[in-house]
Scaffold this motif. Structure first.
Motif, PDB file in Angstrom:
ATOM      1  N   ARG A 111      -3.376 -15.318  -8.453  1.00 12.71           N
ATOM      2  CA  ARG A 111      -3.941 -16.583  -7.973  1.00 12.71           C
ATOM      3  C   ARG A 111      -3.844 -17.665  -9.046  1.00 12.71           C
ATOM      4  NH1 ARG A 111      -7.590 -13.839  -4.791  1.00 12.71           N
ATOM      5  NH2 ARG A 111      -8.973 -13.453  -6.574  1.00 12.71           N
ATOM      6  N   GLN A 118       0.833  -1.212   0.000  1.00 10.37           N
ATOM      7  CA  GLN A 118       0.000   0.000   0.000  1.00 10.37           C
ATOM      8  C   GLN A 118       0.863   1.255   0.000  1.00 10.37           C
ATOM      9  OE1 GLN A 118      -0.327  -2.513   2.270  1.00 10.37           O
ATOM     10  NE2 GLN A 118      -2.496  -2.943   2.702  1.00 10.37           N
ATOM     11  N   GLN A 155       4.028   1.263  -3.945  1.00 15.97           N
ATOM     12  CA  GLN A 155       3.264   0.601  -4.993  1.00 15.97           C
ATOM     13  C   GLN A 155       4.134   0.081  -6.133  1.00 15.97           C
ATOM     14  OE1 GLN A 155       1.161   2.584  -7.994  1.00 15.97           O
ATOM     15  NE2 GLN A 155       1.765   4.650  -7.389  1.00 15.97           N
ATOM     16  N   ASP A 168      -1.042  -3.660  -8.643  1.00 16.86           N
ATOM     17  CA  ASP A 168      -1.306  -3.785  -7.217  1.00 16.86           C
ATOM     18  C   ASP A 168      -2.710  -4.352  -7.035  1.00 16.86           C
ATOM     19  OD1 ASP A 168       1.120  -2.500  -6.140  1.00 16.86           O
ATOM     20  OD2 ASP A 168       0.349  -0.719  -7.155  1.00 16.86           O
ATOM     21  N   PRO A 169      -3.024  -4.825  -5.835  1.00 20.90           N
ATOM     22  CA  PRO A 169      -4.400  -5.238  -5.565  1.00 20.90           C
ATOM     23  C   PRO A 169      -5.357  -4.055  -5.807  1.00 20.90           C
ATOM     24  CG  PRO A 169      -2.930  -5.989  -3.828  1.00 20.90           C
ATOM     25  CD  PRO A 169      -2.125  -5.080  -4.703  1.00 20.90           C
ATOM     26  N   PRO A 170      -6.563  -4.276  -6.289  1.00 15.44           N
ATOM     27  CA  PRO A 170      -7.159  -5.592  -6.525  1.00 15.44           C
ATOM     28  C   PRO A 170      -6.809  -6.206  -7.886  1.00 15.44           C
ATOM     29  CG  PRO A 170      -8.786  -3.888  -6.944  1.00 15.44           C
ATOM     30  CD  PRO A 170      -7.539  -3.179  -6.481  1.00 15.44           C
ATOM     31  N   LYS A 171      -6.334  -5.387  -8.843  1.00 16.83           N
ATOM     32  CA  LYS A 171      -6.107  -5.904 -10.210  1.00 16.83           C
ATOM     33  C   LYS A 171      -5.114  -7.051 -10.244  1.00 16.83           C
ATOM     34  CE  LYS A 171      -6.739  -1.744 -13.059  1.00 16.83           C
ATOM     35  NZ  LYS A 171      -5.895  -0.774 -13.801  1.00 16.83           N
ATOM     36  N   HIS A 172      -4.132  -6.976  -9.379  1.00 17.67           N
ATOM     37  CA  HIS A 172      -3.054  -7.947  -9.353  1.00 17.67           C
ATOM     38  C   HIS A 172      -3.530  -9.354  -8.964  1.00 17.67           C
ATOM     39  CE1 HIS A 172      -0.433  -9.993  -6.315  1.00 17.67           C
ATOM     40  NE2 HIS A 172       0.497  -9.876  -7.227  1.00 17.67           N
ATOM     41  N   ASP A 173      -4.630  -9.416  -8.175  1.00 18.69           N
ATOM     42  CA  ASP A 173      -4.889 -10.637  -7.418  1.00 18.69           C
ATOM     43  C   ASP A 173      -5.371 -11.838  -8.237  1.00 18.69           C
ATOM     44  OD1 ASP A 173      -4.039  -9.204  -5.239  1.00 18.69           O
ATOM     45  OD2 ASP A 173      -6.046  -8.687  -4.562  1.00 18.69           O
ATOM     46  N   ALA A 174      -6.270 -11.603  -9.194  1.00 18.17           N
ATOM     47  CA  ALA A 174      -6.778 -12.750  -9.973  1.00 18.17           C
ATOM     48  C   ALA A 174      -5.666 -13.376 -10.828  1.00 18.17           C
ATOM     49  CB  ALA A 174      -7.971 -12.327 -10.826  1.00 18.17           C
TER      50      ALA A 174
END
Ligand code: 4IA
Length: 403
Positions: A103, A65, A68, A94-100
């Motif tokens: 995973r 956070q 970045q 960064d999250p949220p775009k990074h997360d899917a």
């Protein structure tokens, strides 16, 4: 280089160029100087900030956070400058775009995939070692082993076709140079960028990839709706960018370490289960990925200094990995230490998604060598390969004594 003590600004400053050939040849003296100068150092040449101590590097890497990645993890700031290629959905997000995407990739490279690969890679490693030793007992460990083995196993695991694979290392070399300043190393790669990018992007398409493999698994995740069909080729591109040069230079590092530490080679010979920790210790000791940038998302106070919002901070992973505040005898390559906690694979939400794949490559190759080779020693002058991000070898001539 000149380093000035904190003055009115409370901020030590240095005019060193971490991307000069002199420093790339041997960055260790600069690492020491920056670590000792203070917890944060201003690099006047580029007007950016640097962390070279373990605690600050670690803290910044886990604070996505405050620090970045979406503004780019190279020197250039994506807020003001157009990236040389569409940003990575993983590294430069960064999250949220990074997360899917993260995973999906983590699952694709997970324990199930590794179990499927282990036996074949162990056999491939033995076959390569047999081939090399059949040609003679003096050879170049980079040319014959480190730059060959990953290219034999990894592109097949991704599922890209054979033709054009010679493009993978030059593409990666440029990508890692491009994280640095716009210097001669970037200029060297520029003439081939369009051609190499076009080739890499073409390999990421569904109809080009083999029906099984990491690439097909990533596309299958888009069928399930875990990522979009637009994201799938960019996730494949991350594998092809991050997974080749890094493992070549990581394996070079562990082979160089053994060639210069015969007593450690004897230990791995007696106990081949040490091959795995040997690779992590080599990643700590050599740090194939030397540096990465983050961007401050607010004014950040570090000690008495403030890094202003929007400024780039250079994380010296390599300096953190040899910080005497964190490691006993940090310059010693030693299989009895516990190297876990090193930041050679990064730390936090962006920590290397391919680290288990890299470990499997290194482990199978070192194990195959340990079966046949009683001693490894240097057999001539070594030559570094200079890259703005990677610590790499061009040549490691070795002579081995067989069992
Ligand atoms: C990507 C940090 C380095 C190993 C890396 C380079 C490129 C990418 C990810 C990681 O293209 O996603």
């Amino acid at each position: 280089m000149t380093t000035t003590a904190p003055s009115a600004t409370s901020l030590p400053t240095s005019d060193v160029d971490p991307f000069s050939h002199e420093v790339l040849e041997d960055p260790l003296p600069m690492h020491t100087e920056l670590r000792e100068a203070g917890p944060v150092v201003h690099l006047s040449r580029y007007d950016l900030y640097a962390f070279a101590r373990y605690d600050e590097v670690y803290a910044a890497l886990v604070d996505w956070q405050g620090f970045q990645s979406a503004a780019g993890v190279g020197m250039s700031n994506f807020r003001y400058e157009k990236p040389w290629r569409p940003p990575s959905l993983l590294l430069e997000a960064d999250p949220p775009k990074h997360d899917a995407p993260r995973r999906v990739l983590q699952k694709v490279l997970g324990p199930r995939a590794l179990r499927r690969l282990r036996e074949g890679w162990a056999a491939d490693a033995e076959a390569l070692v047999d081939e090399v030793l059949a040609r003679g007992t003096s050879f170049d460990a980079v040319e014959s082993l480190a730059s060959v083995f990953p290219l034999r196993v990894f592109p097949d695991a991704v599922g890209i076709p054979q033709p054009g694979r010679e493009n993978l290392l030059p593409y990666g070399d440029h990508a890692f140079n491009a994280f640095g300043p716009d210097n001669d190393l970037v200029a060297k790669g520029a003439p081939r960028v369009a051609e190499l990018s076009a080739w890499v992007n073409a390999q990421c398409q569904r109809d080009v990839l083999a029906p099984t493999g990491f690439g097909a698994d990533i596309w299958a995740a888009s069928d399930r709706g875990d990522i979009t069909p637009e994201q799938a080729p960019l996730v494949v591109r991350s594998l092809l960018t991050a997974g080749v040069d890094t493992t070549v230079h990581g394996i070079s590092a562990v082979l160089y370490a053994f060639a210069t530490h015969p007593e450690q080679w004897q230990r791995v010979r007696q106990d081949p289960s040490l091959a795995r920790v040997a690779f992590d210790e080599a990643v700590r000791w050599e740090s194939p990925v030397q540096t990465f940038f983050r961007t401050a998302t607010t004014d950040v106070r570090v000690g008495d200094a403030v890094i202003p919002d929007g400024h780039k901070i250079l994380m010296f992973l390599a300096a953190a990995n040899r910080d005497p505040r964190r490691w006993d005898d940090p310059d010693v390559f030693d299989l009895s230490r516990d190297p876990s906690g090193h930041v050679g694979f990064g730390m936090g939400i962006h920590q290397c998604a391919g680290q288990h794949v890299a470990r499997l490559e290194a482990e199978t190759l070192v194990t195959a060598l340990a079966r046949r080779v009683a001693r490894i020693e240097l057999d001539g002058p070594t030559v570094r390969h200079h890259n703005n991000t990677l610590r790499a070898w061009e040549s490691i001539p070795v002579r081995v004594v067989l069992d």
